[in-house]
Design a protein around this motif. Structure first.
Motif, PDB file in Angstrom:
ATOM      1  N   SER A 162       0.824  -1.213   0.000  1.00 38.88           N
ATOM      2  CA  SER A 162       0.000   0.000   0.000  1.00 38.88           C
ATOM      3  C   SER A 162       0.854   1.257   0.000  1.00 38.88           C
ATOM      4  O   SER A 162       0.503   2.243  -0.655  1.00 38.88           O
ATOM      5  CB  SER A 162      -0.930   0.015   1.208  1.00 38.88           C
ATOM      6  N   ALA A 163       1.956   1.241   0.720  1.00 41.98           N
ATOM      7  CA  ALA A 163       2.819   2.423   0.760  1.00 41.98           C
ATOM      8  C   ALA A 163       3.305   2.788  -0.635  1.00 41.98           C
ATOM      9  O   ALA A 163       3.246   3.956  -1.046  1.00 41.98           O
ATOM     10  CB  ALA A 163       4.006   2.175   1.700  1.00 41.98           C
ATOM     11  N   PHE A 164       3.758   1.800  -1.392  1.00 34.29           N
ATOM     12  CA  PHE A 164       4.289   2.083  -2.725  1.00 34.29           C
ATOM     13  C   PHE A 164       3.179   2.373  -3.730  1.00 34.29           C
ATOM     14  O   PHE A 164       3.343   3.223  -4.612  1.00 34.29           O
ATOM     15  CB  PHE A 164       5.193   0.932  -3.185  1.00 34.29           C
ATOM     16  N   ASN A 165       2.049   1.707  -3.602  1.00 35.99           N
ATOM     17  CA  ASN A 165       0.915   2.004  -4.477  1.00 35.99           C
ATOM     18  C   ASN A 165       0.375   3.407  -4.218  1.00 35.99           C
ATOM     19  O   ASN A 165       0.023   4.128  -5.155  1.00 35.99           O
ATOM     20  CB  ASN A 165      -0.176   0.950  -4.320  1.00 35.99           C
ATOM     21  N   ASN A 166       0.319   3.812  -2.953  1.00 38.60           N
ATOM     22  CA  ASN A 166      -0.136   5.166  -2.626  1.00 38.60           C
ATOM     23  C   ASN A 166       0.839   6.221  -3.138  1.00 38.60           C
ATOM     24  O   ASN A 166       0.417   7.288  -3.593  1.00 38.60           O
ATOM     25  CB  ASN A 166      -0.351   5.318  -1.124  1.00 38.60           C
ATOM     26  N   LEU A 167       2.140   5.924  -3.060  1.00 36.38           N
ATOM     27  CA  LEU A 167       3.144   6.848  -3.598  1.00 36.38           C
ATOM     28  C   LEU A 167       2.927   7.036  -5.091  1.00 36.38           C
ATOM     29  O   LEU A 167       2.918   8.162  -5.600  1.00 36.38           O
ATOM     30  CB  LEU A 167       4.554   6.326  -3.317  1.00 36.38           C
ATOM     31  N   ARG A 168       2.742   5.932  -5.795  1.00 38.63           N
ATOM     32  CA  ARG A 168       2.500   5.987  -7.240  1.00 38.63           C
ATOM     33  C   ARG A 168       1.269   6.831  -7.546  1.00 38.63           C
ATOM     34  O   ARG A 168       1.304   7.733  -8.394  1.00 38.63           O
ATOM     35  CB  ARG A 168       2.329   4.559  -7.778  1.00 38.63           C
ATOM     36  N   THR A 169       0.173   6.553  -6.858  1.00 43.26           N
ATOM     37  CA  THR A 169      -1.065   7.291  -7.080  1.00 43.26           C
ATOM     38  C   THR A 169      -0.881   8.771  -6.794  1.00 43.26           C
ATOM     39  O   THR A 169      -1.330   9.628  -7.569  1.00 43.26           O
ATOM     40  CB  THR A 169      -2.195   6.717  -6.207  1.00 43.26           C
ATOM     41  N   LYS A 170      -0.231   9.097  -5.706  1.00 44.77           N
ATOM     42  CA  LYS A 170      -0.031  10.497  -5.318  1.00 44.77           C
ATOM     43  C   LYS A 170       0.721  11.268  -6.402  1.00 44.77           C
ATOM     44  O   LYS A 170       0.321  12.372  -6.785  1.00 44.77           O
ATOM     45  CB  LYS A 170       0.728  10.551  -3.994  1.00 44.77           C
ATOM     46  N   ILE A 171       1.780  10.678  -6.907  1.00 47.66           N
ATOM     47  CA  ILE A 171       2.594  11.366  -7.923  1.00 47.66           C
ATOM     48  C   ILE A 171       1.833  11.482  -9.240  1.00 47.66           C
ATOM     49  O   ILE A 171       1.782  12.563  -9.840  1.00 47.66           O
ATOM     50  CB  ILE A 171       3.933  10.633  -8.116  1.00 47.66           C
ATOM     51  N   LEU A 172       1.236  10.385  -9.696  1.00 48.06           N
ATOM     52  CA  LEU A 172       0.549  10.424 -10.990  1.00 48.06           C
ATOM     53  C   LEU A 172      -0.696  11.295 -10.953  1.00 48.06           C
ATOM     54  O   LEU A 172      -0.998  12.007 -11.915  1.00 48.06           O
ATOM     55  CB  LEU A 172       0.222   9.005 -11.448  1.00 48.06           C
ATOM     56  N   MET A 173      -1.425  11.264  -9.846  1.00 52.74           N
ATOM     57  CA  MET A 173      -2.617  12.103  -9.756  1.00 52.74           C
ATOM     58  C   MET A 173      -2.236  13.579  -9.671  1.00 52.74           C
ATOM     59  O   MET A 173      -2.910  14.431 -10.244  1.00 52.74           O
ATOM     60  CB  MET A 173      -3.492  11.703  -8.569  1.00 52.74           C
ATOM     61  N   LYS A 174      -1.134  13.875  -8.998  1.00 55.88           N
ATOM     62  CA  LYS A 174      -0.686  15.268  -8.903  1.00 55.88           C
ATOM     63  C   LYS A 174      -0.390  15.839 -10.284  1.00 55.88           C
ATOM     64  O   LYS A 174      -0.645  17.004 -10.559  1.00 55.88           O
ATOM     65  CB  LYS A 174       0.547  15.359  -8.010  1.00 55.88           C
ATOM     66  N   LYS A 175       0.146  14.999 -11.179  1.00 58.46           N
ATOM     67  CA  LYS A 175       0.492  15.443 -12.533  1.00 58.46           C
ATOM     68  C   LYS A 175      -0.726  15.522 -13.457  1.00 58.46           C
ATOM     69  O   LYS A 175      -0.638  16.099 -14.536  1.00 58.46           O
ATOM     70  CB  LYS A 175       1.519  14.500 -13.145  1.00 58.46           C
ATOM     71  N   ALA A 176      -1.837  14.941 -13.039  1.00 57.29           N
ATOM     72  CA  ALA A 176      -3.019  14.874 -13.906  1.00 57.29           C
ATOM     73  C   ALA A 176      -3.749  16.211 -13.975  1.00 57.29           C
ATOM     74  O   ALA A 176      -3.832  16.943 -12.992  1.00 57.29           O
ATOM     75  CB  ALA A 176      -3.970  13.792 -13.404  1.00 57.29           C
ATOM     76  N   ASP A 177      -4.293  16.486 -15.166  1.00 57.92           N
ATOM     77  CA  ASP A 177      -5.161  17.649 -15.350  1.00 57.92           C
ATOM     78  C   ASP A 177      -6.599  17.312 -14.987  1.00 57.92           C
ATOM     79  O   ASP A 177      -7.383  18.205 -14.666  1.00 57.92           O
ATOM     80  CB  ASP A 177      -5.124  18.089 -16.823  1.00 57.92           C
ATOM     81  N   LEU A 178      -6.935  16.032 -15.086  1.00 60.33           N
ATOM     82  CA  LEU A 178      -8.302  15.565 -14.888  1.00 60.33           C
ATOM     83  C   LEU A 178      -8.252  14.157 -14.325  1.00 60.33           C
ATOM     84  O   LEU A 178      -7.377  13.374 -14.682  1.00 60.33           O
ATOM     85  CB  LEU A 178      -9.039  15.559 -16.239  1.00 60.33           C
ATOM     86  N   VAL A 179      -9.210  13.837 -13.450  1.00 55.72           N
ATOM     87  CA  VAL A 179      -9.341  12.486 -12.924  1.00 55.72           C
ATOM     88  C   VAL A 179     -10.689  11.930 -13.357  1.00 55.72           C
ATOM     89  O   VAL A 179     -11.711  12.623 -13.256  1.00 55.72           O
ATOM     90  CB  VAL A 179      -9.232  12.466 -11.379  1.00 55.72           C
ATOM     91  N   ILE A 180     -10.675  10.719 -13.855  1.00 56.64           N
ATOM     92  CA  ILE A 180     -11.914   9.994 -14.121  1.00 56.64           C
ATOM     93  C   ILE A 180     -11.977   8.860 -13.114  1.00 56.64           C
ATOM     94  O   ILE A 180     -11.069   8.034 -13.049  1.00 56.64           O
ATOM     95  CB  ILE A 180     -11.967   9.417 -15.550  1.00 56.64           C
ATOM     96  N   ALA A 181     -13.012   8.847 -12.313  1.00 59.60           N
ATOM     97  CA  ALA A 181     -13.215   7.765 -11.347  1.00 59.60           C
ATOM     98  C   ALA A 181     -14.344   6.888 -11.860  1.00 59.60           C
ATOM     99  O   ALA A 181     -15.474   7.351 -12.044  1.00 59.60           O
ATOM    100  CB  ALA A 181     -13.553   8.323  -9.969  1.00 59.60           C
ATOM    101  N   TYR A 182     -14.017   5.630 -12.099  1.00 58.16           N
ATOM    102  CA  TYR A 182     -14.965   4.676 -12.669  1.00 58.16           C
ATOM    103  C   TYR A 182     -15.494   3.740 -11.586  1.00 58.16           C
ATOM    104  O   TYR A 182     -14.732   3.146 -10.833  1.00 58.16           O
ATOM    105  CB  TYR A 182     -14.262   3.855 -13.750  1.00 58.16           C
ATOM    106  N   PHE A 183     -16.808   3.647 -11.516  1.00 53.64           N
ATOM    107  CA  PHE A 183     -17.476   2.725 -10.606  1.00 53.64           C
ATOM    108  C   PHE A 183     -18.319   1.775 -11.437  1.00 53.64           C
ATOM    109  O   PHE A 183     -19.321   2.176 -12.023  1.00 53.64           O
ATOM    110  CB  PHE A 183     -18.378   3.478  -9.623  1.00 53.64           C
TER     111      PHE A 183
END
Length: 147
Positions: free
Chosen positions: A64-85
């Protein structure tokens, strides 16, 4: 115009491929990112980096620590987020990522079937746009690119 879109949501279906394919058909200049889609790698990355953990809870914590790091960095660089449910899987990560996007004031498109309206009503009301299909999400993004 260039855009970076973070695709938040479950990793067990091909919905990301559908988004990417439709964006390409429309000629949209979009870079996509998202969570690690290789489930085994996502679950084992903590032990790959830190070594074997003494139990499954600590293995999950390390991953989880490394997955959260990945998400934090990639989401920070994103202009838009699409959340799919989708309807098939529990969507804890989608909900968490949508909440983070909102807290970071990232533009958010929420894709959810009408059947999930009630459990997602609070997230839906805070998202910039809520749609029911991938097609509708791509129509919204296409509109952003119009001059």
């Amino acid at each position: 115009m260039n855009m970076t879109v973070y695709l938040a949501g479950e990793i067990h279906s091909t919905w990301r491929d559908d988004v990417k394919s439709e964006a390409q058909k429309r000629g949209l200049n979009i870079q996509f990112s998202g969570p690690m889609e290789n489930h085994d790698r996502s679950d084992s990355i903590g032990e790959e980096i830190l070594g074997t953990q003494p139990n499954s809870i600590l293995k999950d914590e390390a991953a989880s620590a490394f997955n959260n790091l990945r998400t934090k960095i990639l989401m920070k660089k994103a202009d838009l987020v699409i959340a799919y449910f989708g309807e098939k899987y529990k969507q804890w990560n989608s909900a968490m990522d949508a909440g983070i996007a909102l807290a970071k004031d990232k533009p958010l498109i929420l894709i959810r079937p009408e059947k999930l309206h009630h459990p997602l009503k609070e997230i839906s009301r805070r998202a910039d746009v809520t749609v029911s299909t991938i097609e509708q999400a791509l129509q919204a993004i296409t509109y952003i690119f119009e001059e």
